[in-house]
Design an enzyme around this catalytic site. Structure first.
Site, PDB file in Angstrom:
ATOM      1  N   SER A   1       0.871  -1.186   0.000  1.00  0.00           N
ATOM      2  CA  SER A   1       0.000   0.000   0.000  1.00  0.00           C
ATOM      3  C   SER A   1       0.898   1.223   0.000  1.00  0.00           C
ATOM      4  O   SER A   1       2.058   1.151   0.444  1.00  0.00           O
ATOM      5  CB  SER A   1      -0.843  -0.005   1.280  1.00  0.00           C
TER       6      SER A   1
ATOM      7  N   TYR B   1      -2.362  -1.014  10.427  1.00  0.00           N
ATOM      8  CA  TYR B   1      -2.305  -1.217   8.973  1.00  0.00           C
ATOM      9  C   TYR B   1      -0.986  -0.676   8.401  1.00  0.00           C
ATOM     10  O   TYR B   1      -0.285  -1.369   7.653  1.00  0.00           O
ATOM     11  CB  TYR B   1      -3.505  -0.509   8.337  1.00  0.00           C
TER      12      TYR B   1
END
Ligand code: BGC
Length: 274
Positions: A159, A172
């Site tokens: 990401s 995350y």
């Protein structure tokens, strides 16, 4: 002859977390290019079946396998099932991941642990199983292949938050930052075996994970301030880049992260500031 090139004809590809979002788009994209695909899900069997149905409808080949990537037994069983059914493995798309957002001061150990387990430990378990399989195949075929090309390819789903800090999502962001060093380190270790390992880092892509943002017009407008290219990404934008990294067209690319983010990592706040 000019015509569609089936870049993955005869190759076997596992895509973890392919019951929705980017994983689903990858599974369909690989099948469209001739691959036999293992569609994996952990809880939503219906959605997993939809991915398989869509592939079969287009004349492709796929099987559905339930596995929680954070559980070693599940992962080993998924790889066994793949080999039982298709006889080999050529590509792993280690994609499964999730968010469990909370302000840091309120984040529970469970929220922290779950995200690390699925997003990071899941990578470890799946990549280790794939690399072992690639080497076992190579050993079994000893002397019969004279190709200079990679014997197995791994692409991990990271990401932009492997480099953009993200308040309210520390579990995350930490998992994705972890993927970066995990990916580079195993790439360094596996390259001499002719196994290629890379990752892609998507920005804002229209999937269920961020529906809350793109389905609200005000939040969508705000999001556009972070994207110089002024549109949200599609799962297909990511699938095409993943396929390139898994193909022989990128045979000399090792340990790289490809950002697919419409420029989100270009510090857009600085375009008329600073
Ligand atoms: C997250 C999305 C977010 C995007 C950009 C992704 O990794 O899963 O929720 O929209 O990063 O911030």
């Amino acid at each position: 002859m000019i015509g569609p090139e089936l870049k993955f004809k005869g190759q076997v590809v596992i895509v973890t977390g392919s019951s929705s979002g980017i994983g689903k788009a990858c599974a369909i994209h690989f099948a469209n290019q001739g691959a036999k695909v293992v569609v994996n899900y952990s809880s939503n069997a219906e959605a997993g079946k939809d991915t398989v149905d869509e592939i079969v409808k287009r004349g492709g080949e796929a099987i559905l396998v339930k596995a929680d990537v954070s559980r070693e037994d599940d992962v080993l069983a998924m790889f066994r099932e793949t080999i039982n059914k298709f006889g080999r493995l050529d590509v792993l798309i280690s994609n499964a991941g999730l968010q469990k957002d909370a302000p840091f001061l309120e984040m529970t150990l469970q929220e922290w642990q779950k995200v690390i387990d699925v997003n990071l430990t899941g990578m470890f378990l799946c990549c280790r199983a794939a690399a072992r399989q690639f080497l076992a195949q190579e050993k079994a075929a000893e002397g019969t292949s004279h190709s200079e090309l990679s014997i197995g390819k791994i692409v991990m789903m990271s990401s932009v938050h492997d480099i953009i800090p993200w308040a309210g999502h520390v579990n995350y962001a930490a998992s994705k930052g972890g993927i970066m060093m995990f990916m580079k380190s195993i790439s360094q270790e596996l390259a001499p075996h002719k196994i290629r390992v890379n990752s892609v880092s998507p920005g804002a892509i229209k999937t269920p994970i961020n529906k809350e943002v793109w389905s609200d017009p005000a939040k969508y407008d705000e999001l556009m301030n972070l994207i110089p290219y002024k549109r949200i990404g599609t799962p297909q934008d990511v699938a095409k880049a993943v396929a390139w990294l898994a193909s022989d067209d990128s045979d000399y690319v090792n340990g790289e992260t490809l950002y697919i983010d419409g420029g989100m990592t270009l510090y857009p706040e600085f375009s008329d500031n600073g």
